[in-house]
Design an enzyme around this catalytic site. Structure first.
Site, PDB file in Angstrom:
ATOM      1  N   SER A  47       0.021  -3.107   0.822  1.00 38.81           N
ATOM      2  CA  SER A  47       0.225  -2.560  -0.522  1.00 38.81           C
ATOM      3  C   SER A  47       1.657  -2.742  -1.005  1.00 38.81           C
ATOM      4  CB  SER A  47      -0.143  -1.073  -0.543  1.00 38.81           C
ATOM      5  OG  SER A  47       0.679  -0.347   0.352  1.00 38.81           O
ATOM      6  N   HIS A  48       2.607  -2.913  -0.074  1.00 41.42           N
ATOM      7  CA  HIS A  48       4.020  -3.058  -0.434  1.00 41.42           C
ATOM      8  C   HIS A  48       4.553  -4.469  -0.189  1.00 41.42           C
ATOM      9  CE1 HIS A  48       3.813   1.290  -0.443  1.00 41.42           C
ATOM     10  NE2 HIS A  48       5.067   1.388  -0.815  1.00 41.42           N
ATOM     11  N   GLU A 189      -0.750   2.953  -3.301  1.00 43.74           N
ATOM     12  CA  GLU A 189      -2.162   2.911  -2.924  1.00 43.74           C
ATOM     13  C   GLU A 189      -3.043   3.348  -4.096  1.00 43.74           C
ATOM     14  OE1 GLU A 189      -3.612   1.754  -0.356  1.00 43.74           O
ATOM     15  OE2 GLU A 189      -1.925   1.399   0.997  1.00 43.74           O
TER      16      GLU A 189
END
Length: 335
Positions: A47-48, A189
């Site tokens: 997600s990052h 998220e």
């Protein structure tokens, strides 16, 4: 089933680097961000990782972050390093700050790094891990635009505000890595669920009236649920004190969002503490750390913070990382 493509860590770094440079980022600023992106993907925090490259590129193009910024480093006191990120990427400012922080901590026993006029630093544990690899206990804080409301309130005043602690082993690795936000889940998220049109689990977000919701868009307009209730708010406030008040950076309550193009540079901050364990423990640090870790690993099924990332890291080094094919297509379109 979601289509994926497996990339090596060097391929991930190269793709991120080329996309950032194409968007208008200097090579000096693109490289540390690309390296961190590959480290993030290796740790299994997708997600990052590459998912943020289109956002970074958009923010360079719209001026929310200055891709060609030149950080200004100063030493206001013997064991204090200060970096003005000049509204550029946090990674470049952290890189230059660490060049001063690490030798100072080894010389003085402890040193701190304060960064202001900064931007999203990605996964905070990537940075504290580097301090552990240098043989130092690393503690990091970074503030973010407001998304958590105070206890009893509904209007966000502090960000998800993560902190991270990384402890070194005797072989130049991070033996223990704590990296957690003040919310029950990272805001990225929720943003990911919103992009994919998926509901979020209960307990992640609240709507603008402070009521629980599974609608990610309503949650993004409302607030994040703090981890542990008022205790999570306390963590967020602690991080705000360290990363904003202690650095002179912008408070999360008035910082522009890390998402979208509105609002100009967020000018948030980071704060790192680096400690030489040998200077404080009388040489007993590794013995105590080993015993502490053993007390957890000796229990069947018990896990230490950072174990999951370590496993992912080892697998990624050997087998590469399976990356969402649709996202890769979006990034390659930037080139």
């Amino acid at each position: 089933m979601t289509a994926t493509e497996t990339l090596s860590l060097s391929e991930i770094e190269d793709l991120a680097f080329r996309a950032l440079v194409k968007a208008g980022t200097s090579e000096e600023n693109a490289r540390p961000l690309a390296v961190a992106t590959a480290m993030t993907e290796a740790d299994g925090v997708a997600s990052h990782g590459l998912a943020y490259i289109p956002i970074y590129a958009q923010h360079v193009e719209c001026g929310k972050v200055d891709g060609k910024a030149v950080p200004v480093v100063s030493l206001p006191r013997p064991s204090v390093v200060s970096v003005d990120a000049a509204t550029g990427f946090a990674h470049s400012a952290i890189d230059q700050g660490f060049q001063k922080l690490i030798p100072l901590a080894k010389e003085q026993g402890v040193a701190v790094l304060a960064i202001n006029n900064s931007y999203n630093c990605g996964v905070l544990g990537v940075h504290t891990q580097r301090l552990a690899q240098a043989g130092l206990l690393g503690i990091g804080f970074t503030n973010a635009p407001a998304s958590i409301a105070p206890s009893g309130g509904a209007k966000p005043v502090v960000g998800t505000n993560p902190f991270s602690i990384s402890a070194p082993d005797a072989d130049g690795n991070a033996a223990l890595l704590i990296d957690q936000s003040a919310s029950t889940i990272a805001k990225s998220e929720v943003m990911k669920h919103s992009r994919e049109g998926k509901a979020v689990p209960e307990g992640w977000v609240l709507d603008s009236d402070g009521k629980p919701t599974t609608d990610p868009d309503a949650g993004l307009k409302g607030s994040m649920v703090p981890s542990g209730g008022y205790k999570g708010v306390g963590i967020a406030l602690t991080v705000e004190l360290m990363a904003a008040a202690m650095t002179g950076a912008t408070l999360g309550s008035v910082a522009s969002p890390f998402s979208g193009t509105a609002g100009g540079p967020p000018k948030t901050g980071q704060f790192f503490i680096a400690v030489d364990p040998e200077a404080t423990s009388g040489g007993a640090f590794q013995e105590k750390l080993t015993a502490l870790i053993a007390s957890i690993h000796d229990q069947d099924g018990a896990r230490l913070p950072g174990d999951g990332r370590k496993t992912c890291r080892q697998k990624a080094a050997e087998q590469g990382v399976a990356v969402n094919a649709a996202m890769l297509e979006k990034i390659r379109a930037l080139l």
